[in-house]
Design a protein around this motif. Sequence first.
Motif, PDB file in Angstrom:
ATOM      1  N   VAL A   2     -16.285 -70.263 -44.451  1.00  0.00           N
ATOM      2  CA  VAL A   2     -15.078 -69.516 -43.954  1.00  0.00           C
ATOM      3  C   VAL A   2     -15.219 -68.146 -43.811  1.00  0.00           C
ATOM      4  CG1 VAL A   2     -12.671 -68.860 -44.883  1.00  0.00           C
ATOM      5  CG2 VAL A   2     -13.527 -71.184 -45.599  1.00  0.00           C
ATOM      6  N   CYS A   3     -14.951 -67.670 -42.356  1.00  0.00           N
ATOM      7  CA  CYS A   3     -15.547 -66.288 -42.071  1.00  0.00           C
ATOM      8  C   CYS A   3     -14.567 -65.376 -41.673  1.00  0.00           C
ATOM      9  CB  CYS A   3     -16.155 -66.597 -40.694  1.00  0.00           C
ATOM     10  SG  CYS A   3     -17.687 -67.723 -40.681  1.00  0.00           S
ATOM     11  N   HIS A   4     -13.055 -65.571 -41.999  1.00  0.00           N
ATOM     12  CA  HIS A   4     -11.956 -64.661 -41.759  1.00  0.00           C
ATOM     13  C   HIS A   4     -11.259 -64.288 -42.928  1.00  0.00           C
ATOM     14  CE1 HIS A   4      -8.415 -62.949 -40.226  1.00  0.00           C
ATOM     15  NE2 HIS A   4      -8.842 -62.802 -38.968  1.00  0.00           N
ATOM     16  N   PRO A   5     -10.896 -62.966 -43.264  1.00  0.00           N
ATOM     17  CA  PRO A   5     -10.460 -62.726 -44.482  1.00  0.00           C
ATOM     18  C   PRO A   5      -9.133 -63.500 -44.823  1.00  0.00           C
ATOM     19  CG  PRO A   5     -11.136 -60.715 -43.326  1.00  0.00           C
ATOM     20  CD  PRO A   5     -11.322 -61.843 -42.310  1.00  0.00           C
ATOM     21  N   ASP A   6      -8.299 -63.749 -43.797  1.00  0.00           N
ATOM     22  CA  ASP A   6      -7.062 -64.400 -43.945  1.00  0.00           C
ATOM     23  C   ASP A   6      -7.150 -65.736 -44.497  1.00  0.00           C
ATOM     24  OD1 ASP A   6      -5.618 -62.207 -43.297  1.00  0.00           O
ATOM     25  OD2 ASP A   6      -5.216 -62.893 -41.196  1.00  0.00           O
ATOM     26  N   LEU A   7      -8.364 -66.408 -43.989  1.00  0.00           N
ATOM     27  CA  LEU A   7      -8.693 -67.954 -44.463  1.00  0.00           C
ATOM     28  C   LEU A   7      -9.297 -67.997 -45.957  1.00  0.00           C
ATOM     29  CD1 LEU A   7     -10.160 -69.637 -41.232  1.00  0.00           C
ATOM     30  CD2 LEU A   7      -7.902 -69.852 -42.166  1.00  0.00           C
ATOM     31  N   VAL A   8     -10.063 -66.830 -46.411  1.00  0.00           N
ATOM     32  CA  VAL A   8     -10.588 -66.539 -47.447  1.00  0.00           C
ATOM     33  C   VAL A   8      -9.559 -66.556 -48.605  1.00  0.00           C
ATOM     34  CG1 VAL A   8     -11.951 -65.302 -49.143  1.00  0.00           C
ATOM     35  CG2 VAL A   8     -12.831 -66.019 -46.702  1.00  0.00           C
ATOM     36  N   HIS A   9      -8.472 -65.718 -48.146  1.00  0.00           N
ATOM     37  CA  HIS A   9      -7.414 -65.445 -49.253  1.00  0.00           C
ATOM     38  C   HIS A   9      -6.590 -66.759 -49.263  1.00  0.00           C
ATOM     39  CE1 HIS A   9      -7.066 -61.209 -50.134  1.00  0.00           C
ATOM     40  NE2 HIS A   9      -8.100 -60.983 -49.112  1.00  0.00           N
ATOM     41  N   GLN A  10      -6.553 -67.508 -48.213  1.00  0.00           N
ATOM     42  CA  GLN A  10      -5.632 -68.875 -48.405  1.00  0.00           C
ATOM     43  C   GLN A  10      -6.634 -69.533 -49.325  1.00  0.00           C
ATOM     44  OE1 GLN A  10      -4.917 -70.582 -44.745  1.00  0.00           O
ATOM     45  NE2 GLN A  10      -4.676 -72.709 -45.500  1.00  0.00           N
ATOM     46  N   VAL A  11      -7.706 -69.623 -49.421  1.00  0.00           N
ATOM     47  CA  VAL A  11      -8.650 -70.439 -50.249  1.00  0.00           C
ATOM     48  C   VAL A  11      -8.556 -69.914 -51.548  1.00  0.00           C
ATOM     49  CG1 VAL A  11     -11.081 -71.222 -50.911  1.00  0.00           C
ATOM     50  CG2 VAL A  11     -10.337 -71.471 -48.636  1.00  0.00           C
ATOM     51  N   LEU A  12      -8.723 -68.578 -51.842  1.00  0.00           N
ATOM     52  CA  LEU A  12      -8.529 -68.167 -53.048  1.00  0.00           C
ATOM     53  C   LEU A  12      -7.281 -68.391 -53.991  1.00  0.00           C
ATOM     54  CD1 LEU A  12     -11.140 -65.063 -52.791  1.00  0.00           C
ATOM     55  CD2 LEU A  12     -11.585 -67.202 -53.460  1.00  0.00           C
ATOM     56  N   LEU A  65     -13.738 -58.011 -50.585  1.00  0.00           N
ATOM     57  CA  LEU A  65     -13.440 -58.980 -51.490  1.00  0.00           C
ATOM     58  C   LEU A  65     -14.685 -58.900 -52.496  1.00  0.00           C
ATOM     59  CD1 LEU A  65     -11.902 -61.957 -49.516  1.00  0.00           C
ATOM     60  CD2 LEU A  65     -10.971 -60.769 -51.600  1.00  0.00           C
ATOM     61  N   PRO A  66     -14.955 -58.002 -53.193  1.00  0.00           N
ATOM     62  CA  PRO A  66     -16.425 -58.227 -53.891  1.00  0.00           C
ATOM     63  C   PRO A  66     -15.855 -58.810 -55.345  1.00  0.00           C
ATOM     64  CG  PRO A  66     -15.483 -55.770 -54.156  1.00  0.00           C
ATOM     65  CD  PRO A  66     -14.485 -56.624 -53.088  1.00  0.00           C
ATOM     66  N   PHE A  67     -14.719 -59.325 -55.380  1.00  0.00           N
ATOM     67  CA  PHE A  67     -14.477 -59.834 -56.856  1.00  0.00           C
ATOM     68  C   PHE A  67     -13.194 -60.876 -56.736  1.00  0.00           C
ATOM     69  CE2 PHE A  67     -15.745 -55.469 -57.340  1.00  0.00           C
ATOM     70  CZ  PHE A  67     -16.931 -55.902 -58.055  1.00  0.00           C
ATOM     71  N   ALA A  68     -13.009 -61.520 -55.863  1.00  0.00           N
ATOM     72  CA  ALA A  68     -12.192 -62.606 -55.566  1.00  0.00           C
ATOM     73  C   ALA A  68     -10.684 -62.177 -55.352  1.00  0.00           C
ATOM     74  CB  ALA A  68     -12.341 -63.761 -56.721  1.00  0.00           C
ATOM     75  N   ALA A  69      -9.958 -63.180 -55.808  1.00  0.00           N
ATOM     76  CA  ALA A  69      -8.315 -62.692 -55.768  1.00  0.00           C
ATOM     77  C   ALA A  69      -7.553 -64.063 -56.145  1.00  0.00           C
ATOM     78  CB  ALA A  69      -7.864 -62.822 -53.980  1.00  0.00           C
ATOM     79  N   GLY A  70      -6.174 -63.927 -56.270  1.00  0.00           N
ATOM     80  CA  GLY A  70      -5.465 -64.944 -56.757  1.00  0.00           C
ATOM     81  C   GLY A  70      -5.486 -65.158 -58.195  1.00  0.00           C
ATOM     82  N   SER A  71      -5.334 -66.181 -58.822  1.00  0.00           N
ATOM     83  CA  SER A  71      -5.397 -66.337 -60.224  1.00  0.00           C
ATOM     84  C   SER A  71      -6.821 -66.182 -60.892  1.00  0.00           C
ATOM     85  CB  SER A  71      -4.623 -67.728 -60.728  1.00  0.00           C
ATOM     86  OG  SER A  71      -5.486 -68.725 -60.198  1.00  0.00           O
ATOM     87  N   ARG A  72      -7.661 -66.581 -60.142  1.00  0.00           N
ATOM     88  CA  ARG A  72      -9.053 -66.325 -60.536  1.00  0.00           C
ATOM     89  C   ARG A  72      -9.833 -65.121 -60.371  1.00  0.00           C
ATOM     90  NH1 ARG A  72     -11.595 -72.289 -62.066  1.00  0.00           N
ATOM     91  NH2 ARG A  72     -12.586 -70.602 -63.471  1.00  0.00           N
ATOM     92  N   LYS A  73      -8.856 -64.070 -60.152  1.00  0.00           N
ATOM     93  CA  LYS A  73      -9.403 -62.664 -59.930  1.00  0.00           C
ATOM     94  C   LYS A  73     -10.043 -62.464 -61.160  1.00  0.00           C
ATOM     95  CE  LYS A  73      -7.793 -58.005 -58.999  1.00  0.00           C
ATOM     96  NZ  LYS A  73      -7.659 -57.639 -60.394  1.00  0.00           N
TER      97      LYS A  73
END
Length: 468
Positions: free
Chosen positions: A14-24, A349-357
Amino acid sequence: MVEVRLGPRRAWMVCHPDLVHQVLKDPRTFDKGGPLYDRLRGLMGDGLVTCPHDDHRRQRRLLQPAFTPARVSALTRLMGEEAASVCRSWRPGRRVDVTAAMVALTTGVTSRLLFSGSLDAGRAAAVRACLAVVVRGLFVRTVVPVDALFRLPTPGNRRYRSAVRRLHGLVDTLIAERRRGAPRDDLLGTLLTAAGGGDGADTGPLTEREVRDQLVTLLLTGVESTAMCLASVFALLADHPEAERTLHEELDAVLADGSVPGPGELARLARTRDVVTETLRLRPPGWLFTRLTTRETELAGCRLPRGATVLYSPYLLHHRDTAFPEPDRFRPERWLPGGEAAGAGRAMLPFAAGSRKCIGDTFAMTEAVTAVAVIARHWRLRAPAGPLGRPRPAATLGPRTLVLVGEPRTRPAEGGPASAPPHGRNERQARHAHPPRQGASQDIPLTGPQDAAPKAPRTGPTTAGDDV
């Protein structure tokens, strides 16, 4: 999104920030898994970094009190003391193994958080030696998806298994000693209370194995990633005298008496924080991670089957020129208020996002800024003749054998900043770390025991670890 091959496996990058956030931000669908976490579980068990989504909330609630802002603030001077101790033996004009010094620093800080300093010098050295072997071994084990190779009695496999056994044994010994001794207000004490069912929270009792898994997880993530970040800071400053001079001017103004910074002084070290933030952008210690789909799903218009491996790379996102102009340049000023990085938060995004931040983000950023402030206030670390060498990708990204020359800094004259003697490398072209290009599937290493989470540009990211 790009389909790649990892040996016999198919995977999607996954190479786009929006898609990465969707995953995380959908951990129920994109759970911890894939080659990286399969190997990490052999080392960490099902600790906070590697546990499945269903158990994450319980574990996080248990550990959260150790990482509250008030608790971290109370540890600031302890962090400064550890930073001062690592450079106490440095001598003017002598070479310094900066990587080893930063690992010693983060081992000291992490052990005091976990064990109240009961990790003596001998056992701290043993932990550092074990972690060095484990980090190298994890990299190979995630790149090569053939389990049978790692069951062979080769010297490398024997070293790795021995290091894992020794690390587990050291932690088991510390747990046993604490059980025989007086209770202490540290993370080990919190875990042992929970193991006895007396934590007072709705987390459920911990098993003996879970206590060890959490401690090993926090040791690995707390020591390795922050140490690589700090080593990269000093490598980059040695190559960028203007950024170094700006940093020194701030430190001379805020820490005029040369003391260890407390929470008040730390809040005024904005440019120091920008240096750490830019380092985490340019050379994120956690640079490539995996997730595993728990059900058939759609991502970027592509149907992914259940059990599909999804990859994302903070390094790749941090080098997008649409988010960060001149992405390969080290420019801490891009993080100034209203600067060019102000609108790039989703790509940072050096440290993830979402509930597993990252649970320990504030802790690690405080540690990094404090360490840079204490060391750079008193020492200039310049590069000897010859190339510094590029950071090497392993379980984390960073300079594994960084050697610089220490020069004590002069005290500032009354009413002005310290003078900066000639750096000796102004004419040298800046060097920047570039891990292997990820265009070919066989070149993609799946590494990094931690994920990353974005922070607002003013506060910056705060650790190099997923959940830790």
